[in-house]
Design a protein around this motif. Structure first.
Motif, PDB file in Angstrom:
ATOM      1  N   PHE A   1       0.822  -1.218   0.000  1.00  0.00           N
ATOM      2  CA  PHE A   1       0.000   0.000   0.000  1.00  0.00           C
ATOM      3  C   PHE A   1       0.857   1.271   0.000  1.00  0.00           C
ATOM      4  O   PHE A   1       0.325   2.377   0.052  1.00  0.00           O
ATOM      5  N   SER A   2       2.177   1.106  -0.065  1.00  0.00           N
ATOM      6  CA  SER A   2       3.070   2.262  -0.052  1.00  0.00           C
ATOM      7  C   SER A   2       3.938   2.276  -1.307  1.00  0.00           C
ATOM      8  O   SER A   2       4.613   1.288  -1.610  1.00  0.00           O
ATOM      9  N   ARG A   3       3.957   3.429  -2.011  1.00  0.00           N
ATOM     10  CA  ARG A   3       4.805   3.537  -3.191  1.00  0.00           C
ATOM     11  C   ARG A   3       6.275   3.586  -2.829  1.00  0.00           C
ATOM     12  O   ARG A   3       7.131   3.378  -3.687  1.00  0.00           O
ATOM     13  N   ASP A   4       6.580   3.819  -1.558  1.00  0.00           N
ATOM     14  CA  ASP A   4       7.975   3.765  -1.129  1.00  0.00           C
ATOM     15  C   ASP A   4       8.485   2.325  -1.060  1.00  0.00           C
ATOM     16  O   ASP A   4       9.688   2.087  -0.957  1.00  0.00           O
ATOM     17  N   SER A   5       7.557   1.381  -1.101  1.00  0.00           N
ATOM     18  CA  SER A   5       7.908  -0.027  -1.025  1.00  0.00           C
ATOM     19  C   SER A   5       7.562  -0.736  -2.337  1.00  0.00           C
ATOM     20  O   SER A   5       8.426  -1.373  -2.960  1.00  0.00           O
ATOM     21  N   VAL A   6       6.320  -0.636  -2.743  1.00  0.00           N
ATOM     22  CA  VAL A   6       5.861  -1.255  -3.994  1.00  0.00           C
ATOM     23  C   VAL A   6       5.267  -0.154  -4.861  1.00  0.00           C
ATOM     24  O   VAL A   6       4.169   0.331  -4.609  1.00  0.00           O
ATOM     25  N   TYR A   7       6.024   0.246  -5.883  1.00  0.00           N
ATOM     26  CA  TYR A   7       5.618   1.368  -6.733  1.00  0.00           C
ATOM     27  C   TYR A   7       4.982   0.787  -8.001  1.00  0.00           C
ATOM     28  O   TYR A   7       5.666   0.254  -8.864  1.00  0.00           O
TER      29      TYR A   7
END
Length: 367
Positions: free
Chosen positions: A40-46
């Motif tokens: 749910f985070s673009r810092d992790s899964v973009y």
């Protein structure tokens, strides 16, 4: 993680009807989540990470750096035509690890390696054919967030890649190495074979016989072997079990060994009799021969027309359930059965012996 893998394996037929979005939501994102990635985070899964004018489906990121590119397709898509695009994206950004997946098959690459995509592919996960243990272990080694962060995933991928590359080189060299070994057998190789033959039957072949056997075996041809003198002896003679010395067999034509044999379907068959002892020859040969002949081949040996044309050259079959008589009322067979059959006995003619030898060689060459 194990429960998720089992669920995916069980529902593969259903997943094949999914489109790409459903494949991502039902398979790919749940797997990434289980492996420690914050989906749910673009810092992790973009998602839809921009690569020039194109986009890669997912970039797995750590501290603002692209560490792993994933390109996805729907479950029923063949991945064979999509590798170059993914590897181009990863190479452009210097990403060390990349994966192409349709949810069921996962292809893992080292994009920065040289060569075509097949050469940079280091592992494939196959949910249909691999065990849950194998899949779970590989994902933990390569795709788990902690492994990517501390770069143990890259180290493990490199190790798999090196082993795969080494195996490919060895596999490619095997045919040439084997051909060289068969064509020009080294002394130690010949000795191993000669020792084995001598231990098995008591007779030691010479180097030329072994080399000829190896060449014919390599070509898939019938292999005829000729007993040859033990080194230092003028005749082929068995060795005494007690002394290891050559024994002197009884003299006379009846005791001479068959001079040639053939490997027929894994069984060694003498091609000709020793001296004039036809009964002794057939007593040895027929049980072996009958164990490897087909029903039709066995029937041929009972058929007068077949045997007259190919074997006996007379109006008799080679084998018969009952004794057969000639025009004078004489039995043309032995008085006792061999392997359940009476055998045609007129084997003193060279033409008959030659025809029989060619018949056996013909059987062997069919293999």
């Amino acid at each position: 993680m194990r429960a998720l893998i089992e669920r995916i394996k069980q529902n593969i037929p259903e997943y094949r009807a999914y489109d790409e979005a459903a494949t991502r939501n039902s398979i790919i994102l749940p797997i990434l989540n289980k492996l420690g990635w914050d989906i749910f985070s673009r810092d992790s899964v973009y998602p839809e990470y921009p690569v020039g004018s194109k986009r890669v489906d997912y970039s797995l990121r750590i501290l603002g750096q692209n560490r792993f590119f994933i390109e996805t397709k729907r479950c029923n898509v063949d991945l064979a035509y999509h590798q170059e695009q993914l590897l181009g994206y990863a190479f452009h950004f210097g990403v060390e690890l990349a994966c192409l997946t349709n949810g069921i098959t996962w292809q893992f690459f080292l994009p920065l390696k040289s060569g075509e995509w097949e050469q940079r592919l280091f592992y494939t996960v196959d949910f249909e054919n691999q065990s849950s243990d194998e899949i779970e272990k590989f994902f933990a080694d390569i795709l788990r967030r902690e492994a990517v962060e501390d770069r143990t995933a890259v180290a493990k991928a490199e190790d798999i890649f090196v082993k795969k590359s080494r195996h490919a080189v060895i596999k490619a060299v095997f045919p040439a190495a084997w051909k060289e070994l068969i064509t020009n057998p080294p002394r130690e190789f010949l000795d191993v074979i000669c020792d084995k033959v001598e231990k098995t039957c008591g007779y030691r072949p010479d180097d030329a016989t072994v080399a000829r056997f190896l060449l014919k075996a390599q070509r898939g041809q019938a292999v005829a072997t000729t007993p040859t003198p033990v080194q230092g002896s003028t005749d082929v003679q068995p060795r005494s079990e007690q002394t290891g010395q050559h024994e002197n067999p009884a003299s006379g034509e009846e005791n001479r060994l068959p001079v040639e044999k053939v490997m027929l379907r894994g069984i060694e068959i003498p091609l000709e009799r020793a001296g004039s002892n036809s009964r002794g020859y057939f007593s040895e040969v027929l049980p072996k021969l009958f164990s490897v002949l087909t029903e039709q081949e066995l029937q041929n040996l009972k058929d007068i027309s077949f045997c007259k044309k190919y074997i006996t050259m007379h109006d008799f079959p080679l084998i018969s359930h009952e004794p057969m008589m000639d025009g004078r009322g004489y039995h043309r067979s032995w008085g006792k059965k061999i392997s359940g059959y009476y055998v045609y006995s007129q084997w003193y003619q060279d033409s008959t012996l030659k025809s029989w030898k060619q018949y056996l060689l013909g059987l062997a060459q069919k293999e």
